[in-house]
Scaffold this active site. Structure first.
Site, PDB file in Angstrom:
ATOM      1  N   MET A 135       0.736  -1.103  -0.044  1.00 38.21           N
ATOM      2  CA  MET A 135      -0.199  -0.131   0.044  1.00 38.21           C
ATOM      3  C   MET A 135       0.872   1.226   0.025  1.00 38.21           C
ATOM      4  O   MET A 135       1.843   1.384   0.595  1.00 38.21           O
ATOM      5  CB  MET A 135      -0.725  -0.107   1.352  1.00 38.21           C
ATOM      6  CG  MET A 135      -1.608   1.207   1.840  1.00 38.21           C
ATOM      7  SD  MET A 135      -2.745   1.104   3.028  1.00 38.21           S
ATOM      8  CE  MET A 135      -1.435   1.647   4.176  1.00 38.21           C
ATOM      9  N   ASN A 136       0.507   2.461  -0.681  1.00 37.16           N
ATOM     10  CA  ASN A 136       1.178   3.533  -0.433  1.00 37.16           C
ATOM     11  C   ASN A 136      -0.051   4.835  -0.106  1.00 37.16           C
ATOM     12  O   ASN A 136      -0.884   4.497   0.510  1.00 37.16           O
ATOM     13  CB  ASN A 136       2.210   3.840  -1.493  1.00 37.16           C
ATOM     14  CG  ASN A 136       1.902   3.925  -2.962  1.00 37.16           C
ATOM     15  OD1 ASN A 136       1.947   2.833  -3.654  1.00 37.16           O
ATOM     16  ND2 ASN A 136       2.150   5.380  -3.575  1.00 37.16           N
ATOM     17  N   ASP A 137      -0.095   5.839  -1.039  1.00 39.04           N
ATOM     18  CA  ASP A 137      -0.761   6.906  -0.633  1.00 39.04           C
ATOM     19  C   ASP A 137      -2.344   6.689  -0.447  1.00 39.04           C
ATOM     20  O   ASP A 137      -2.886   5.868  -1.036  1.00 39.04           O
ATOM     21  CB  ASP A 137      -1.046   7.947  -1.880  1.00 39.04           C
ATOM     22  CG  ASP A 137       0.304   7.987  -2.404  1.00 39.04           C
ATOM     23  OD1 ASP A 137       1.457   7.479  -2.291  1.00 39.04           O
ATOM     24  OD2 ASP A 137       0.375   8.790  -3.707  1.00 39.04           O
ATOM     25  N   TRP A 176       5.808  -2.138  -4.663  1.00 36.41           N
ATOM     26  CA  TRP A 176       4.999  -1.377  -5.605  1.00 36.41           C
ATOM     27  C   TRP A 176       4.975  -1.815  -6.930  1.00 36.41           C
ATOM     28  O   TRP A 176       6.020  -2.509  -7.291  1.00 36.41           O
ATOM     29  CB  TRP A 176       5.781   0.083  -5.751  1.00 36.41           C
ATOM     30  CG  TRP A 176       4.898   1.224  -6.493  1.00 36.41           C
ATOM     31  CD1 TRP A 176       3.877   2.009  -5.887  1.00 36.41           C
ATOM     32  CD2 TRP A 176       4.937   1.276  -7.879  1.00 36.41           C
ATOM     33  NE1 TRP A 176       3.507   2.853  -6.989  1.00 36.41           N
ATOM     34  CE2 TRP A 176       4.059   2.283  -8.157  1.00 36.41           C
ATOM     35  CE3 TRP A 176       5.469   0.779  -8.974  1.00 36.41           C
ATOM     36  CZ2 TRP A 176       3.730   2.997  -9.265  1.00 36.41           C
ATOM     37  CZ3 TRP A 176       5.348   1.266 -10.311  1.00 36.41           C
ATOM     38  CH2 TRP A 176       4.332   2.078 -10.381  1.00 36.41           C
ATOM     39  N   PHE A 203      -3.226   5.805 -10.383  1.00 37.47           N
ATOM     40  CA  PHE A 203      -2.621   6.415  -9.520  1.00 37.47           C
ATOM     41  C   PHE A 203      -3.446   7.100  -8.684  1.00 37.47           C
ATOM     42  O   PHE A 203      -4.558   7.294  -8.803  1.00 37.47           O
ATOM     43  CB  PHE A 203      -1.434   7.321 -10.366  1.00 37.47           C
ATOM     44  CG  PHE A 203      -0.246   6.712 -10.525  1.00 37.47           C
ATOM     45  CD1 PHE A 203       0.013   5.351 -10.641  1.00 37.47           C
ATOM     46  CD2 PHE A 203       1.084   7.225 -11.038  1.00 37.47           C
ATOM     47  CE1 PHE A 203       1.134   4.703 -11.066  1.00 37.47           C
ATOM     48  CE2 PHE A 203       2.231   6.766 -11.475  1.00 37.47           C
ATOM     49  CZ  PHE A 203       2.166   5.354 -11.297  1.00 37.47           C
ATOM     50  N   SER A 204      -2.927   8.359  -7.812  1.00 39.13           N
ATOM     51  CA  SER A 204      -3.558   8.771  -6.702  1.00 39.13           C
ATOM     52  C   SER A 204      -4.534  10.114  -7.217  1.00 39.13           C
ATOM     53  O   SER A 204      -4.383  10.092  -8.264  1.00 39.13           O
ATOM     54  CB  SER A 204      -2.472   9.502  -5.879  1.00 39.13           C
ATOM     55  OG  SER A 204      -2.000   8.478  -5.094  1.00 39.13           O
ATOM     56  N   ARG A 239       0.151  14.868 -12.272  1.00 42.20           N
ATOM     57  CA  ARG A 239      -0.810  13.650 -11.691  1.00 42.20           C
ATOM     58  C   ARG A 239      -1.385  14.070 -10.297  1.00 42.20           C
ATOM     59  O   ARG A 239      -1.299  15.062  -9.763  1.00 42.20           O
ATOM     60  CB  ARG A 239       0.117  12.529 -11.371  1.00 42.20           C
ATOM     61  CG  ARG A 239       1.221  12.786 -10.586  1.00 42.20           C
ATOM     62  CD  ARG A 239       1.898  11.548 -10.169  1.00 42.20           C
ATOM     63  NE  ARG A 239       3.360  11.478  -9.744  1.00 42.20           N
ATOM     64  CZ  ARG A 239       4.527  11.567 -10.125  1.00 42.20           C
ATOM     65  NH1 ARG A 239       4.517  11.517 -11.342  1.00 42.20           N
ATOM     66  NH2 ARG A 239       5.661  11.432  -9.364  1.00 42.20           N
ATOM     67  N   GLU A 259       4.167  16.239  -5.328  1.00 41.81           N
ATOM     68  CA  GLU A 259       3.123  15.132  -5.692  1.00 41.81           C
ATOM     69  C   GLU A 259       1.767  15.229  -4.753  1.00 41.81           C
ATOM     70  O   GLU A 259       2.174  16.247  -3.799  1.00 41.81           O
ATOM     71  CB  GLU A 259       3.522  13.793  -5.256  1.00 41.81           C
ATOM     72  CG  GLU A 259       4.843  13.648  -6.271  1.00 41.81           C
ATOM     73  CD  GLU A 259       5.460  11.961  -6.120  1.00 41.81           C
ATOM     74  OE1 GLU A 259       5.610  11.198  -6.890  1.00 41.81           O
ATOM     75  OE2 GLU A 259       5.670  11.563  -5.039  1.00 41.81           O
ATOM     76  N   TRP A 283       9.671   7.185   0.552  1.00 42.05           N
ATOM     77  CA  TRP A 283      10.162   6.530  -0.835  1.00 42.05           C
ATOM     78  C   TRP A 283      11.504   6.070  -0.829  1.00 42.05           C
ATOM     79  O   TRP A 283      12.178   5.164  -1.286  1.00 42.05           O
ATOM     80  CB  TRP A 283       9.593   7.372  -2.097  1.00 42.05           C
ATOM     81  CG  TRP A 283       8.666   7.173  -2.486  1.00 42.05           C
ATOM     82  CD1 TRP A 283       7.540   8.094  -2.564  1.00 42.05           C
ATOM     83  CD2 TRP A 283       8.025   5.813  -2.826  1.00 42.05           C
ATOM     84  NE1 TRP A 283       6.464   7.785  -2.785  1.00 42.05           N
ATOM     85  CE2 TRP A 283       6.593   6.533  -3.127  1.00 42.05           C
ATOM     86  CE3 TRP A 283       8.174   4.622  -3.042  1.00 42.05           C
ATOM     87  CZ2 TRP A 283       5.393   5.619  -3.702  1.00 42.05           C
ATOM     88  CZ3 TRP A 283       7.053   3.681  -3.361  1.00 42.05           C
ATOM     89  CH2 TRP A 283       5.914   4.296  -3.639  1.00 42.05           C
TER      90      TRP A 283
HETATM   91  C1  FRU Z   1       3.122   9.383  -4.150  1.00 41.65           C
HETATM   92  C2  FRU Z   1       2.973   8.921  -5.636  1.00 41.65           C
HETATM   93  C3  FRU Z   1       2.098   9.834  -6.512  1.00 41.65           C
HETATM   94  C4  FRU Z   1       1.474   8.822  -7.574  1.00 41.65           C
HETATM   95  C5  FRU Z   1       1.466   7.411  -6.681  1.00 41.65           C
HETATM   96  C6  FRU Z   1       1.866   6.149  -7.257  1.00 41.65           C
HETATM   97  O1  FRU Z   1       3.517   8.616  -3.162  1.00 41.65           O
HETATM   98  O2  FRU Z   1       4.340   8.930  -6.316  1.00 41.65           O
HETATM   99  O3  FRU Z   1       2.588  10.997  -7.108  1.00 41.65           O
HETATM  100  O4  FRU Z   1       0.368   9.004  -8.067  1.00 41.65           O
HETATM  101  O5  FRU Z   1       2.503   7.659  -5.591  1.00 41.65           O
HETATM  102  O6  FRU Z   1       1.788   5.117  -6.678  1.00 41.65           O
END
Ligand code: FRU
Length: 532
Positions: A67-69, A93, A125-126, A199, A251, A336
């Protein structure tokens, strides 16, 4: 020993996995129902998920995998939705999906099936989500307005071909409050004219102009667009080419109004995550305070400001449509610089606790504070309370069976002392108020596992404590196995960091390094109940 139970288990195989997934889902979905949960769980085979080493017990984590954002934070009809960047096939990822969870109170969460899958336009993506109350998009009806998600498509094939226009913005809608989603057939709704990093759209309803506003990032600055229907977007303005930190790509922007505490004054806040370029290395989140007139964001802020000075609070955004007029923020508790390397096995990463944002003004300067939601009071059970004083040069150790699933609070007028959490393996997390240098320091170099990536333990993390008023301030620490969140003076300054001790911390040692008596008032340790 408690920690023994936390050893990683390797019971999952691909054959039993689908069954286990359903089983776990059904247990979680019991959480808020009026049933005898214990009886129901007791009659099922033992599930060892969520008791693995380092698994947070009151922070959100996915059942398994990467999981990320946080994405699409929106409230609708009694439910707080949280979507998140998710890769269901590995703990690193990969092709991004939107995972999904819901909550009635932002404390207890229910895991939901994946909401958005990659498609012919790319990975998902986010982005954000809104309740289209007037059905301006026409994707629902007046009686059943749609929930609309606005996200970035990342076309991996185009990226591999070496073009710059591989990120575009798409939308999807749900007519059943997030249970199922349809992609809009006319996607993408916002194309790319050749900007490589284009993005993370945050969309919100702007009362003043009665329109939808979208803010996204373009390289290392932000762009703002407007729309009447969430489908057709017009460029309005840009912000940030020559202000703020630019050590890396921008971001996950967010833009919202906030009242200054204790006054009727309203300011606009622009949040921007940046990677790398954060004050303590790698990823971090800066903010700008200014004005937004429905078209342009302006700020006369000169200095860089950061939501959180710790290494592990990234890509945070706030809720749309929040019913109690609070501005609620959730961040991804990682960085990151080493996110892919942390020593967890079944899943990777957690979210911060949801935090309420406020604006305070000192002199002519505004500061954004963030502090855990009051709701969390319900899971912390007070176990130890005392006031104490310490002579110059002395130390005092307070033992507790498990500081790693606990809340620790105290008040103090002092600014020169150390408090460190440690265990029988001599692992320690050292926190220091250094009033002479006007710094608060977090040293996790000997906190447990640190060598999985050099960047993790290398530096002592520094937080300036300038501007913090004289006199007694509150220090509040939330620990949850693999994280520590420190809130100084009700969230005026905050540090969030991951930790991976090999055994839970059982001692907290205060050391008085000042030339005055150290006074610790209302010291309190509370055990945190698991939310799962
Ligand atoms: C931030 C990011 C966003 C992107 C997403 C991809 O952590 O790099 O900019 O949309 O993660 O997973």
């Amino acid at each position: 020993m408690y920690f023994y139970k936390m050893q990683p288990i390797n019971m999952r195989t691909h054959i039993i996995y689908p069954f286990m997934y359903l089983l776990v889902l059904s247990i979680f979905s019991c959480k808020n129902k009026e049933v005898d949960i214990n009886t129901e769980i007791a009659s099922m085979p033992e599930v060892s998920f969520f008791k693995e080493a380092y698994r947070p017990q009151y922070h959100f984590t996915p059942i398994e995998m990467w999981m990320n954002d946080p994405n699409g934070l929106v409230y609708n009809n009694g439910i707080y939705h949280m979507f998140y960047q998710y890769y269901p096939e590995d703990i690193v990822w990969g092709p991004m999906h939107w995972g999904h969870a819901t909550s009635k109170d932002l404390v207890y969460w229910e895991h939901k099936p994946i909401a958005l899958f990659p498609d012919e336009h790319g990975y998902i993506f986010s982005g954000s989500a809104v309740v289209d109350k007037n059905n301006s998009s026409g994707l629902g009806t007046q009686d059943n307005p749609p929930l609309v998600a606005i996200f970035t498509y990342h076309d991996i094939n185009k990226e591999k071909d070496g073009t710059d226009d591989f990120q575009t913005q798409g939308i999807a809608y749900s007519l059943d409050n997030g249970d199922s989603w349809n992609k809009y057939l006319g996607n993408p709704v916002l194309g790319n004219e050749g900007i490589k990093d284009f993005r993370d759209p945050k969309v919100f309803w702007h009362e003043g102009t009665q329109s939808w506003i979208l803010v996204l990032v373009a390289g290392d600055y932000a762009q703002i667009y407007r729309s009447d229907d969430l489908i057709s977007w017009t460029f309005l303005s840009e912000f940030g080419k020559d202000v703020g930190a630019h050590g890396g790509v921008w971001e996950c922007p967010d833009l919202f109004p906030l009242k200054v505490s204790g006054s009727g004054e309203e300011k606009w806040v622009l949040i921007i995550s940046i990677n790398p370029g954060a004050p303590n290395g790698g990823s971090g989140t800066q903010y700008f305070i200014g004005e937004f007139d429905g078209s342009t964001f302006t700020s006369d802020q000169k200095e860089e400001k950061w939501i959180d000075w710790g290494t592990d609070n990234y890509a945070g955004i706030t809720y749309n449509n929040e019913p109690n007029n609070q501005r609620i923020f959730i961040g991804w508790m990682s960085n990151w610089a080493y996110a892919r390397d942390t020593p967890t096995k079944e899943w990777r990463s957690a979210m911060t606790v949801p935090r309420s944002l406020s604006l305070i003004k000192s002199g002519n300067s505004y500061e954004l504070t963030n502090y855990p939601l009051e709701n969390f009071g319900t899971i912390f059970k007070s176990e130890l309370k005392k006031d104490f004083e310490m002579a110059v040069g002395t130390s005092e150790t307070i033992s507790f069976d498990n500081y790693n699933q606990a809340e620790i609070r105290f008040k103090t007028p002092n600014r020169n002392f150390e408090f460190s959490f440690n265990n029988s393996l001599s692992e320690q997390l050292v926190l220091t108020f250094d009033g002479n240098q006007e710094l608060f320091l977090l040293d996790r170099s000997k906190s447990g596992k640190t060598t999985f990536k050099e960047e993790f333990g290398k530096n002592i993390q520094k937080l300036p404590i300038t501007n913090i008023p004289d006199g007694e301030i509150e220090v509040r620490v939330l620990m949850d196995w693999s994280s520590v969140e420190i809130f100084i003076n009700n969230g005026q300054r905050v540090m969030t960091a991951q930790i991976f001790p090999n055994e839970n911390y059982t001692n907290l040692t205060f050391k008085n390094s000042s030339t005055d008596i150290l006074t610790i008032n209302e010291f309190e340790v509370s055990a945190a109940e698991p939310i799962w």
